[in-house]
Design a protein around this motif. Sequence first.
Motif, PDB file in Angstrom:
ATOM      1  N   VAL A   1       0.863  -1.173   0.000  1.00 28.41           N
ATOM      2  CA  VAL A   1       0.000   0.000   0.000  1.00 28.41           C
ATOM      3  C   VAL A   1       0.902   1.227   0.000  1.00 28.41           C
ATOM      4  O   VAL A   1       1.818   1.325   0.822  1.00 28.41           O
ATOM      5  CB  VAL A   1      -0.912   0.025   1.255  1.00 28.41           C
ATOM      6  CG1 VAL A   1      -1.785   1.255   1.271  1.00 28.41           C
ATOM      7  CG2 VAL A   1      -1.742  -1.238   1.333  1.00 28.41           C
ATOM      8  N   SER A   2       0.662   2.146  -0.933  1.00 30.22           N
ATOM      9  CA  SER A   2       1.471   3.357  -0.989  1.00 30.22           C
ATOM     10  C   SER A   2       0.577   4.566  -1.185  1.00 30.22           C
ATOM     11  O   SER A   2      -0.565   4.440  -1.598  1.00 30.22           O
ATOM     12  CB  SER A   2       2.497   3.273  -2.126  1.00 30.22           C
ATOM     13  OG  SER A   2       1.844   3.139  -3.360  1.00 30.22           O
ATOM     14  N   GLY A   3       1.125   5.719  -0.849  1.00 30.33           N
ATOM     15  CA  GLY A   3       0.384   6.960  -1.029  1.00 30.33           C
ATOM     16  C   GLY A   3       0.572   7.891   0.139  1.00 30.33           C
ATOM     17  O   GLY A   3       1.179   7.544   1.143  1.00 30.33           O
ATOM     18  N   PRO A   4       0.041   9.101   0.024  1.00 26.41           N
ATOM     19  CA  PRO A   4       0.239  10.107   1.070  1.00 26.41           C
ATOM     20  C   PRO A   4      -0.377   9.719   2.404  1.00 26.41           C
ATOM     21  O   PRO A   4       0.094  10.134   3.461  1.00 26.41           O
ATOM     22  CB  PRO A   4      -0.430  11.364   0.500  1.00 26.41           C
ATOM     23  CG  PRO A   4      -1.307  10.893  -0.606  1.00 26.41           C
ATOM     24  CD  PRO A   4      -0.746   9.596  -1.093  1.00 26.41           C
ATOM     25  N   GLU A   5      -1.428   8.867   2.395  1.00 21.73           N
ATOM     26  CA  GLU A   5      -2.066   8.478   3.655  1.00 21.73           C
ATOM     27  C   GLU A   5      -1.199   7.555   4.496  1.00 21.73           C
ATOM     28  O   GLU A   5      -1.439   7.349   5.679  1.00 21.73           O
ATOM     29  CB  GLU A   5      -3.429   7.817   3.389  1.00 21.73           C
ATOM     30  CG  GLU A   5      -3.362   6.465   2.702  1.00 21.73           C
ATOM     31  CD  GLU A   5      -3.195   6.537   1.191  1.00 21.73           C
ATOM     32  OE1 GLU A   5      -3.031   5.464   0.591  1.00 21.73           O
ATOM     33  OE2 GLU A   5      -3.211   7.634   0.611  1.00 21.73           O
ATOM     34  N   VAL A   6      -0.148   7.004   3.900  1.00 17.53           N
ATOM     35  CA  VAL A   6       0.724   6.080   4.622  1.00 17.53           C
ATOM     36  C   VAL A   6       1.605   6.836   5.606  1.00 17.53           C
ATOM     37  O   VAL A   6       2.007   6.293   6.621  1.00 17.53           O
ATOM     38  CB  VAL A   6       1.545   5.225   3.632  1.00 17.53           C
ATOM     39  CG1 VAL A   6       2.553   4.359   4.351  1.00 17.53           C
ATOM     40  CG2 VAL A   6       0.608   4.376   2.791  1.00 17.53           C
ATOM     41  N   GLY A   7       1.920   8.087   5.325  1.00 19.60           N
ATOM     42  CA  GLY A   7       2.646   8.905   6.286  1.00 19.60           C
ATOM     43  C   GLY A   7       4.128   8.624   6.331  1.00 19.60           C
ATOM     44  O   GLY A   7       4.771   8.469   5.320  1.00 19.60           O
ATOM     45  N   GLY A   8       4.668   8.516   7.545  1.00 20.68           N
ATOM     46  CA  GLY A   8       6.107   8.446   7.759  1.00 20.68           C
ATOM     47  C   GLY A   8       6.731   7.081   7.612  1.00 20.68           C
ATOM     48  O   GLY A   8       7.752   6.806   8.200  1.00 20.68           O
TER      49      GLY A   8
ATOM     50  N   LEU B   1      -6.565  -9.644   0.560  1.00 21.58           N
ATOM     51  CA  LEU B   1      -6.516  -8.254   0.992  1.00 21.58           C
ATOM     52  C   LEU B   1      -6.887  -7.353  -0.181  1.00 21.58           C
ATOM     53  O   LEU B   1      -6.557  -7.652  -1.325  1.00 21.58           O
ATOM     54  CB  LEU B   1      -5.105  -7.884   1.460  1.00 21.58           C
ATOM     55  CG  LEU B   1      -4.571  -8.672   2.647  1.00 21.58           C
ATOM     56  CD1 LEU B   1      -3.060  -8.592   2.685  1.00 21.58           C
ATOM     57  CD2 LEU B   1      -5.184  -8.143   3.920  1.00 21.58           C
ATOM     58  N   ALA B   2      -7.537  -6.231   0.114  1.00 19.26           N
ATOM     59  CA  ALA B   2      -7.874  -5.245  -0.913  1.00 19.26           C
ATOM     60  C   ALA B   2      -7.971  -3.874  -0.260  1.00 19.26           C
ATOM     61  O   ALA B   2      -8.331  -3.761   0.908  1.00 19.26           O
ATOM     62  CB  ALA B   2      -9.179  -5.599  -1.607  1.00 19.26           C
ATOM     63  N   ILE B   3      -7.684  -2.848  -1.025  1.00 13.50           N
ATOM     64  CA  ILE B   3      -7.795  -1.454  -0.588  1.00 13.50           C
ATOM     65  C   ILE B   3      -8.762  -0.738  -1.512  1.00 13.50           C
ATOM     66  O   ILE B   3      -8.691  -0.896  -2.739  1.00 13.50           O
ATOM     67  CB  ILE B   3      -6.410  -0.761  -0.640  1.00 13.50           C
ATOM     68  CG1 ILE B   3      -5.441  -1.408   0.328  1.00 13.50           C
ATOM     69  CG2 ILE B   3      -6.527   0.725  -0.363  1.00 13.50           C
ATOM     70  CD1 ILE B   3      -5.738  -1.169   1.779  1.00 13.50           C
ATOM     71  N   THR B   4      -9.666   0.050  -0.937  1.00 11.41           N
ATOM     72  CA  THR B   4     -10.604   0.812  -1.749  1.00 11.41           C
ATOM     73  C   THR B   4      -9.920   2.069  -2.303  1.00 11.41           C
ATOM     74  O   THR B   4      -8.803   2.410  -1.897  1.00 11.41           O
ATOM     75  CB  THR B   4     -11.821   1.254  -0.921  1.00 11.41           C
ATOM     76  OG1 THR B   4     -11.393   2.212   0.054  1.00 11.41           O
ATOM     77  CG2 THR B   4     -12.504   0.076  -0.249  1.00 11.41           C
ATOM     78  N   ASP B   5     -10.596   2.777  -3.197  1.00 11.45           N
ATOM     79  CA  ASP B   5     -10.065   4.020  -3.752  1.00 11.45           C
ATOM     80  C   ASP B   5      -9.830   5.075  -2.686  1.00 11.45           C
ATOM     81  O   ASP B   5      -9.024   5.974  -2.863  1.00 11.45           O
ATOM     82  CB  ASP B   5     -11.029   4.589  -4.805  1.00 11.45           C
ATOM     83  CG  ASP B   5     -11.090   3.736  -6.044  1.00 11.45           C
ATOM     84  OD1 ASP B   5     -10.169   2.919  -6.264  1.00 11.45           O
ATOM     85  OD2 ASP B   5     -12.067   3.861  -6.798  1.00 11.45           O
ATOM     86  N   THR B   6     -10.547   4.963  -1.561  1.00 14.13           N
ATOM     87  CA  THR B   6     -10.385   5.944  -0.476  1.00 14.13           C
ATOM     88  C   THR B   6      -9.370   5.501   0.555  1.00 14.13           C
ATOM     89  O   THR B   6      -9.179   6.158   1.566  1.00 14.13           O
ATOM     90  CB  THR B   6     -11.749   6.173   0.225  1.00 14.13           C
ATOM     91  OG1 THR B   6     -12.211   4.933   0.772  1.00 14.13           O
ATOM     92  CG2 THR B   6     -12.754   6.753  -0.742  1.00 14.13           C
TER      93      THR B   6
END
Length: 116
Positions: free
Chosen positions: A58-65, A108-113
């Motif tokens: 999982v990657s993106g700005p919501e992942v944080g530090g 496992l799955a991640i939604t667009d949000t």
Amino acid sequence: TCHASHRPRRGGATELTAAGLANGAVALFTSRGEPSCAETKPRMLRGHSGLVCGLLFVSGPEVGGHGGYLLLSCSADRTVRVWDPASSEPEPACVQTLRGHGGTVTDLAITDTGML
């Protein structure tokens, strides 16, 4: 077994490949260049007590530090674990364990949000 791959930086030559094992461990391989070829022994993520059934980066700005990405694993031990593969420790840290599933967690799955 199962596997997942991730290229942490856009256009980067480094690729991570995770492989779930029957003994509950996840092997994390680092590859550089083309064609992908693991350069070192894998880092081992230990914590599950049953077969690892699924993996998801999982990657993106919501992942944080956490280096901008995390690795999720699910298992026959009825848990989902969240790992920080960018950790400089010899064995990446499990940053969270999600418990309470009624049986084997198979995918496992991640939604667009960004929801798991």
